[in-house]
Each structure stands twice: as C-alpha cells, then as structure tokens.
Motif scaffolding. Structure first.
Motif, PDB file in Angstrom:
ATOM      1  N   ASN A  31      13.439   4.151  37.609  1.00 32.77           N
ATOM      2  CA  ASN A  31      13.340   3.126  36.403  1.00 32.77           C
ATOM      3  C   ASN A  31      14.510   2.137  36.439  1.00 32.77           C
ATOM      4  O   ASN A  31      14.304   0.843  36.381  1.00 32.77           O
ATOM      5  CB  ASN A  31      13.219   3.683  35.235  1.00 32.77           C
ATOM      6  CG  ASN A  31      11.889   4.127  34.717  1.00 32.77           C
ATOM      7  OD1 ASN A  31      10.800   4.027  35.487  1.00 32.77           O
ATOM      8  ND2 ASN A  31      11.794   5.124  33.555  1.00 32.77           N
ATOM      9  N   TRP A  44       9.364   1.799  24.571  1.00 28.38           N
ATOM     10  CA  TRP A  44       9.428   3.092  24.601  1.00 28.38           C
ATOM     11  C   TRP A  44      10.300   4.083  23.915  1.00 28.38           C
ATOM     12  O   TRP A  44      11.153   3.434  23.356  1.00 28.38           O
ATOM     13  CB  TRP A  44       9.623   3.545  26.262  1.00 28.38           C
ATOM     14  CG  TRP A  44      11.157   3.259  26.769  1.00 28.38           C
ATOM     15  CD1 TRP A  44      11.249   1.878  27.345  1.00 28.38           C
ATOM     16  CD2 TRP A  44      12.196   4.040  26.485  1.00 28.38           C
ATOM     17  NE1 TRP A  44      12.823   2.002  27.795  1.00 28.38           N
ATOM     18  CE2 TRP A  44      13.321   3.135  27.209  1.00 28.38           C
ATOM     19  CE3 TRP A  44      12.637   5.160  26.087  1.00 28.38           C
ATOM     20  CZ2 TRP A  44      14.508   3.541  27.354  1.00 28.38           C
ATOM     21  CZ3 TRP A  44      13.953   5.622  26.205  1.00 28.38           C
ATOM     22  CH2 TRP A  44      15.086   4.841  26.794  1.00 28.38           C
ATOM     23  N   GLU A  99       6.558   3.596  19.717  1.00 22.90           N
ATOM     24  CA  GLU A  99       6.377   2.778  20.561  1.00 22.90           C
ATOM     25  C   GLU A  99       5.549   1.306  20.109  1.00 22.90           C
ATOM     26  O   GLU A  99       4.110   1.698  19.239  1.00 22.90           O
ATOM     27  CB  GLU A  99       5.543   3.264  21.733  1.00 22.90           C
ATOM     28  CG  GLU A  99       6.537   3.899  22.701  1.00 22.90           C
ATOM     29  CD  GLU A  99       5.819   4.515  24.023  1.00 22.90           C
ATOM     30  OE1 GLU A  99       4.789   3.786  24.343  1.00 22.90           O
ATOM     31  OE2 GLU A  99       6.468   5.514  24.518  1.00 22.90           O
ATOM     32  N   ASN A 139      12.122   7.870  23.570  1.00 17.75           N
ATOM     33  CA  ASN A 139      12.188   9.253  24.294  1.00 17.75           C
ATOM     34  C   ASN A 139      13.464   9.944  23.502  1.00 17.75           C
ATOM     35  O   ASN A 139      14.691   9.784  23.424  1.00 17.75           O
ATOM     36  CB  ASN A 139      12.603   9.040  25.870  1.00 17.75           C
ATOM     37  CG  ASN A 139      12.913  10.661  26.493  1.00 17.75           C
ATOM     38  OD1 ASN A 139      12.492  11.670  25.636  1.00 17.75           O
ATOM     39  ND2 ASN A 139      12.809  10.361  27.673  1.00 17.75           N
TER      40      ASN A 139
END
Length: 136
Positions: free
Chosen positions: A5, A70, A51, A72
């Motif tokens: 990423n 996103w 999100e 996490n």
C-alpha cells in the motif's frame, strides 16, 4: 497497512505526531495526526467514524473536506476532496530536528597542565617498581 500500500501512494507522506480535529455528524473530535500528504491524512483515535463518512479535517487554520476511506482499529485514512498545495502541507509539518552528532573527545595527558609537584609524582610513579602502582 502492508508495504505494498505504501508503494501505491499518489504523493509523499510526511510522518508526524501532531494534534488535529475531524468534524463529522455535527460534532468535533480530537485525533492524533500520524502522517499527512497533499491527498490525505492518517489519523488515530479511540473512536472513529465508519468508512465513507464525510469529514472536515482541521489542523490549526487548515480545514479541508474529505471522507474516511478506511478504518483499521484506532487508525483511519482520510482522503481530501481536493489536493492541497505542497506549501500548504509543509506549513503544517514541523521541520525535522538536526541530528546531534556525538563528539568524540579524549582528553590528552600533558605535563603542561600539571603542577611541578604533580609532574614529579607522575614521573616517580612511572619509574617505580610495579609493586607500588595504584590500582593493582
């Protein structure tokens, strides 16, 4: 986030640890800014919006609209709706501190800094038999 990423970034991100705020659903929330670029920011907080939530990211006088792309755990990526100018990003990123280089310093042994009595004692110690040496 894995290493692949990081390689797909559209712009370079500056690693920081600063305070910032995000506004969403009529409320303002304090977050830790972990990195920032012209395209977005990585923020950290115990509770983050889901999100797709539209947000306004604020750091000092900079306020820019974006959305959460996103989440996490306690981290979230925010993509800005419009790209920031590089100067605008740099204004909010502190200059790195210069690394302090350790100075190697080893004091010399010079008789010039000794008194005549100290020099006499040093010479007598150097030339005396080993049985009387200090530290042995």
């Amino acid at each position: 986030m894995d290493a692949s990423n990081c390689q797909n970034r559209r712009s370079r991100r500056s690693q920081v640890l600063l305070t910032a705020e995000i506004e969403h659903a009529g409320a303002t929330q304090s977050v830790k800014l972990r990195n920032m670029s012209a395209d977005g920011a990585l923020v950290e907080s115990k509770s983050l919006p889901i999100e797709g939530t539209p947000v306004v990211f604020c750091r000092k006088e900079l306020c820019v609209q974006g959305k959460v792309v996103w989440v996490n755990g306690s981290f979230a990526g925010i993509a800005f709706n419009s790209k920031l100018n590089p100067e605008e990003v740099l204004r909010h990123i502190p200059q790195p501190r210069p690394k302090i280089q350790p100075r190697a310093y080893r004091p010399g042994f010079t008789p010039r800094s000794m008194t005549s009595e100290q020099q006499r004692l040093a010479e007598s110690w150097i030339w005396s038999p080993g049985a009387n040496r200090p530290g042995e």
